[in-house]
Structure formats: structure tokens, C-alpha cells
Design an enzyme around this catalytic site. Structure first.
Site, short mmCIF file in Angstrom:
data_model
loop_
_atom_site.label_atom_id
_atom_site.label_comp_id
_atom_site.label_asym_id
_atom_site.label_seq_id
_atom_site.Cartn_x
_atom_site.Cartn_y
_atom_site.Cartn_z
N ASN A 175 0.82 -1.22 0.00
CA ASN A 175 0.00 0.00 0.00
C ASN A 175 0.85 1.27 0.00
O ASN A 175 0.58 2.20 -0.76
CB ASN A 175 -0.96 -0.01 1.19
CG ASN A 175 -1.91 -1.19 1.14
OD1 ASN A 175 -1.97 -1.88 0.12
ND2 ASN A 175 -2.62 -1.44 2.23
N THR A 191 -14.95 38.55 -31.12
CA THR A 191 -15.79 38.16 -29.99
C THR A 191 -17.07 37.62 -30.61
O THR A 191 -17.48 38.11 -31.69
CB THR A 191 -16.13 39.35 -29.05
OG1 THR A 191 -16.91 40.29 -29.78
CG2 THR A 191 -14.88 40.02 -28.51
N HIS A 192 -17.65 36.65 -30.00
CA HIS A 192 -18.85 35.98 -30.56
C HIS A 192 -18.60 35.46 -31.98
O HIS A 192 -19.51 35.39 -32.78
CB HIS A 192 -20.06 36.93 -30.59
CG HIS A 192 -20.26 37.69 -29.33
ND1 HIS A 192 -21.01 37.22 -28.28
CD2 HIS A 192 -19.76 38.89 -28.92
CE1 HIS A 192 -21.00 38.11 -27.29
NE2 HIS A 192 -20.24 39.13 -27.65
N SER A 228 -7.82 12.53 -48.11
CA SER A 228 -9.10 11.82 -48.12
C SER A 228 -9.00 10.62 -49.06
O SER A 228 -8.33 10.70 -50.09
CB SER A 228 -10.20 12.76 -48.60
OG SER A 228 -11.29 12.03 -49.12
N GLU A 275 -7.69 18.00 -35.24
CA GLU A 275 -9.00 17.47 -34.82
C GLU A 275 -8.83 16.43 -33.71
O GLU A 275 -9.61 16.38 -32.75
CB GLU A 275 -9.74 16.87 -36.01
CG GLU A 275 -10.18 17.91 -37.03
CD GLU A 275 -10.62 17.27 -38.35
OE1 GLU A 275 -11.56 16.48 -38.34
OE2 GLU A 275 -9.99 17.56 -39.37
N TYR A 295 -6.50 1.86 2.75
CA TYR A 295 -6.36 1.33 1.40
C TYR A 295 -7.53 0.41 1.08
O TYR A 295 -7.93 -0.42 1.90
CB TYR A 295 -5.05 0.54 1.24
CG TYR A 295 -4.92 -0.05 -0.17
CD1 TYR A 295 -4.42 0.71 -1.22
CD2 TYR A 295 -5.36 -1.35 -0.45
CE1 TYR A 295 -4.36 0.20 -2.51
CE2 TYR A 295 -5.29 -1.87 -1.74
CZ TYR A 295 -4.78 -1.09 -2.76
OH TYR A 295 -4.73 -1.60 -4.03
N1 ARG Z 1 -1.67 -3.47 -7.43
C1 ARG Z 1 -2.13 -2.81 -6.24
C2 ARG Z 1 -2.60 -1.41 -6.55
O1 ARG Z 1 -2.26 -0.92 -7.55
C3 ARG Z 1 -1.02 -2.75 -5.24
C4 ARG Z 1 -1.50 -2.65 -3.83
C5 ARG Z 1 -2.16 -3.89 -3.42
N2 ARG Z 1 -2.46 -3.89 -2.04
C6 ARG Z 1 -3.27 -4.77 -1.44
N3 ARG Z 1 -3.48 -4.63 -0.19
N4 ARG Z 1 -3.82 -5.76 -2.12
O2 ARG Z 1 -3.30 -0.79 -5.80
#
Ligand code: ARG
Length: 458
Positions: free
Chosen positions: A110, A155-156, A277, A290, A317
């Protein structure tokens, strides 16, 4: 393949689940920053005595080799190893056994993934900043040559007042400068270290978070582990900053597409940056412009995607966050590809001066200058406005320009008008007469051009 987290499981993971949960198909690009982060982490672990100096050297050398394998395309990715972090760690364990098994001490995926994204986005910001500067330089490079070309300002979408063509070019420089400032500001909040917050609560081990932050070039260390493991604010900021760049690109593209039409005819794009084209042999289409206009949708959508991803998410997380990379990378890739092409389009385009000049006296671009002439003669603004309105009406009936009216015709509307009125009539005169700071008048634009040339070292 056995899972790094497999200890408490007795059944293998369902194959469909592996495919559903993997992120290696889109996070492999984090390999370089993941290795950078792991090396710093291992160095810190050795300094605080959680691994030996010898073990750090082995880990570091092997991570370098693993990164080489990945970069040469030699590593086979597998959904069963989920993500880039697991691929690298399991390769290390395959090479080093127990020493490899020590790398993940005092961290979690995490904080690892957030560290990686922050390092990656920090580099992305620097790349985009450089590209924005090149885009600005492409406009400034036209400045001296185009300063005396008079273009209608609108403008516009109606002809309004005349400006130097260079005023148009520097207009984009200003917008792009604000884009650069937003990225610099965003970078401050990106450049904070989450490493060592581990899963969500931090660690019981004597890790040194200041040291890893220092080794990785972070400005500071995140102070709350719950906050930083759930924080993706910096990605919303980053994609928003990119969204505004995309908006600016789309407006520029739209204007230039119009200018390339037969109806406008102001501009010709170089053949190299246009396409043809399949059925109409005469066509030369501004497809690149574009697509720059169209691709802004993807960039702007990324911010919405991130907002929706984060809205209502509980701490800390959650796996939802894995989707953050899809949005952030899409925005980055899109803006980057547009900015890589844009400067060459600007440098290689030709203003069709004859065509512009042939119609520059249409649309009474000098009417406001005439009104301001009357104000200088002591006429109240509203009265001057009305007087010039009547004169424009007269010209429309006579099918002529304001500058074609005789002094008698002009004086019939306002006796304050003298012979010197012809010095400000006509588009070029009206452009030159603009004198307020930041205006499109020649002298003021030269001033700004010098400022931009100095700023960009040109
Ligand atoms: N691949 C995961 C992500 O991008 C990594 C973290 C995973 N953590 C967990 N507790 N499973 O978030």
C-alpha cells in the site's frame, strides 16, 4: 505459482479472479520507480540494522539486474503475480532466497504503490513541463516574423478589433504558463513520502522514514499513515492540471482548424502534419488538430473517473485504488502525445498574408478606435459609441469602409473630427494605436515578445 500472501489459504486462487484482479497489464511501467523505491528502502533497512550491509548490496545489485530484464522485455508477466511489485519481489526471491525475502520488511504494497506512483508522476510532471515550454517556444519563435501581420480579433466569432498576429501567439504562451504553474504547485503535494506507512498503521520496527524520503528526493514525510495510504488527491490535482492543458490545446486546435478553412483561409498547415481523403483527391485535412481537440475528452474524463473512484471510499487502502493508475496514465499519455506534436505544427504553419490582407478592412475593425478618438476629442463615451454606430450604418449603405468616408461626411456626425482621424482609421492604424498594457498594439506586443524571449532564453 505460490502467492506471497498465500500462508493462510488452503485453496488456489480461481483463475478468473487472477485475471480480474491483476494490474500488471497496466502497472508494468512502474518498474523503474519500484526498483528505485526498493533500493532506497533496502538501504535504510541496512542503516537501521534490520538487514546487513552485505544483504543490501546483494538486493540492490539484483534489483538492477531484474530491472534490466524487464526493460529488455525478458521478464514474462503473469496475472498470478498480480502486479509489478510482486513480479519484482518474486524475481528477487528466486535469485536470493531468504535475503530476497527480507526486502518487504517494514513496508506494505500500500505504501509501496503510492511511493511508486508519486515518483512516477513527479517525473511525468517534469516531462510535461518541458513539453509545455517547447510549445511556448514554438509560438515565441514566430514572434518577430509575424509582428507586423494584422489579424482580426473576434468576440462571438464576429470581427471585433485588430491585433498583431504575435499577440495571438503570446496569448497561448500565457495560458500555457498558468498550466506550468499549476503543475509546479501540484508537484509539491505529489512530492511527499508515504513510504513506511506500511499497510495503514505504520510499523513496530525501527524504520527511518526520513532517510528513505531523503534518498528518493521527497520534500517531506507524510505525517498520518491512515491519510497517506488512502490519499490519491494528488492524482486528481494532476489530472485536473492536465485537463486544463487539454482544454487549451483543444481551443488552439479548434481555432487553427477554422483558420485553415477556405472560408477563413488565414493559415496553411504543412503537408507533413495533415492527411488526405480516400475519395476526394483535393482534400488536405487537419486531422491532427481534430484529434488533439478530440483527445481532450479522454483527459478531462480521467479527472471524473478519479473523483468517482474516491468518492465515499472508506479509509484506508481499498483495492478500488488500483484503478487510479488507469485514469492517471490515460490522461498523461494523451496530453503527452498531443504536446509532442503541437510545437512542430506551430513552427511549420504559414500565415497567408495576402489572403488575410485582402479582407482585413472588412468588418469595421477600426470602429472602436474611432470611438476612442472621439473620446480623446472630449466626446462622452456613450455619445461617441452612438456616433460611430451611425457612421458604420452609413458605410454599410454606401458599401465602403470608415476610412473611405470624406472628412465632411465624418464631420457631419461629429464636428470634433479632424484630418488626423485618418491616422487611426484602417485596421493597421487601429492596431498600432492600441497602447494600453497587455493590448494587441504593435509596441505593447513587442514589449511582451521581449519578455517571453527573455523568459524562455531565446
Ligand atoms: N496493485 C495494487 C494497486 O495498484 C497494489 C496494492 C495492493 N495492495 C493490497 N493490499 N492488495 O493498488
Amino acid at each position: 505459482m505460490s502467492k506471497a500472501w498465500g500462508g493462510r489459504f488452503t485453496e488456489p486462487t480461481n483463475a478468473q479472479v487472477e485475471l480480474f484482479t491483476e494490474s500488471i497489464s497496466f502497472d508494468a511501467r512502474l518498474a523503474e520507480v519500484d526498483v528505485r523505491g526498493s533500493k532506497a528502502h533496502a538501504e535504510m533497512l541496512s542503516e537501521v540494522g534490520l538487514i546487513s550491509a552485505e544483504e543490501f548490496q546483494q538486493i540492490s545489485a539484483n534489483l538492477t539486474e531484474i530491472l534490466g530484464e524487464i526493460q529488455r522485455g525478458e521478464m514474462e508477466f503473469s496475472p498470478s503475480l498480480e502486479d509489478i511489485h510482486m513480479h519484482i519481489e518474486s524475481a528477487l526471491i528466486r535469485r536470493l532466497g531468504d535475503v530476497g525475502r527480507k526486502l518487504h520488511t517494514g513496508r506494505s504494497r500500500n505504501d509501496q504503490v503510492s511511493t511508486d506512483i508519486r515518483l512516477y508522476i513527479r517525473d511525468c510532471i517534469d516531462v510535461i513541463d518541458e513539453l509545455l515550454q517547447q510549445f511556448q517556444a514554438s509560438f515565441v519563435s514566430r514572434g518577430d516574423a509575424d509582428i507586423d501581420i494584422v489579424l482580426p480579433g473576434y468576440t462571438h466569432m464576429q470581427r471585433a478589433q485588430p491585433v498583431s498576429a504575435t499577440h495571438y501567439w503570446l496569448c497561448w504562451c500565457e495560458k500555457l504558463q498558468r498550466d506550468r504553474e499549476r503543475l509546479v504547485d501540484c508537484r509539491k503535494r505529489v512530492n511527499v513520502s508515504p513510504l513506511g506507512c506500511a499497510a495503514l498503521a505504520g510499523s513496530t520496527l525501527p524504520i527511518n522514514r526520513d532517510r528513505t524520503a531523503e534518498l528518493l528526493g521527497f520534500d517531506s514525510v507524510a505525517a498520518n499513515s491512515l491519510d497517506v495510504s488512502s490519499d490519491r488527491d494528488y492524482l486528481v490535482e494532476f489530472s485536473s492540471a492536465l485537463g486544463l492543458i487539454a482544454v487549451h490545446l483543444s481551443s488552439w486546435a479548434e481555432e487553427w482548424i477554422l483558420w485553415c478553412t477556405t472560408e477563413f483561409g488565414f493559415l496553411t498547415l504543412s503537408d507533413a502534419y495533415t492527411t488526405g481523403s480516400s475519395i476526394m483527391p483535393q482534400k488536405k485535412n487537419p486531422d491532427v488538430l481534430e484529434l488533439i481537440r478530440g483527445k481532450s475528452a479522454r483527459t478531462i474524463a480521467a479527472t471524473q473517473q478519479l473523483f468517482l473512484l474516491l468518492k465515499g471510499l472508506p479509509l484506508a487502502y481499498n483495492r478500488d485504488l488500483q484503478e487510479d493508475k488507469l485514469a492517471a496514465f490515460a490522461a498523461y499519455d494523451t496530453v503527452r502525445s498531443c504536446l509532442e506534436l503541437a510545437p512542430a505544427i506551430v513552427r511549420n504553419a504559414t500565415l497567408n498574408v495576402d489572403r488575410i490582407n485582402a479582407r482585413i478592412e472588412e468588418g469595421f475593425l477600426d470602429a472602436t478606435a474611432l470611438m476612442e478618438y472621439l473620446i480623446k476629442q472630449g466626446v462622452p463615451m456613450r455619445s461617441g459609441h452612438e456616433t460611430v454606430g451611425h457612421l458604420v450604418h452609413l458605410c454599410e449603405q454606401k458599401k465602403c469602409r470608415l476610412a473611405d468616408l470624406t472628412l465632411e461626411e465624418l464631420r457631419a456626425s461629429s464636428s470634433t473630427i479632424n484630418e488626423d482621424v485618418y491616422d487611426i482609421l484602417g485596421a493597421r492604424n487601429a492596431m498600432t494605436a492600441l497602447q494600453s498594457y497587455g493590448s494587441g498594439g504593435r509596441d505593447r506586443v513587442v514589449e511582451q515578445l521581449n519578455r517571453w524571449q527573455g523568459r524562455l532564453g531565446m
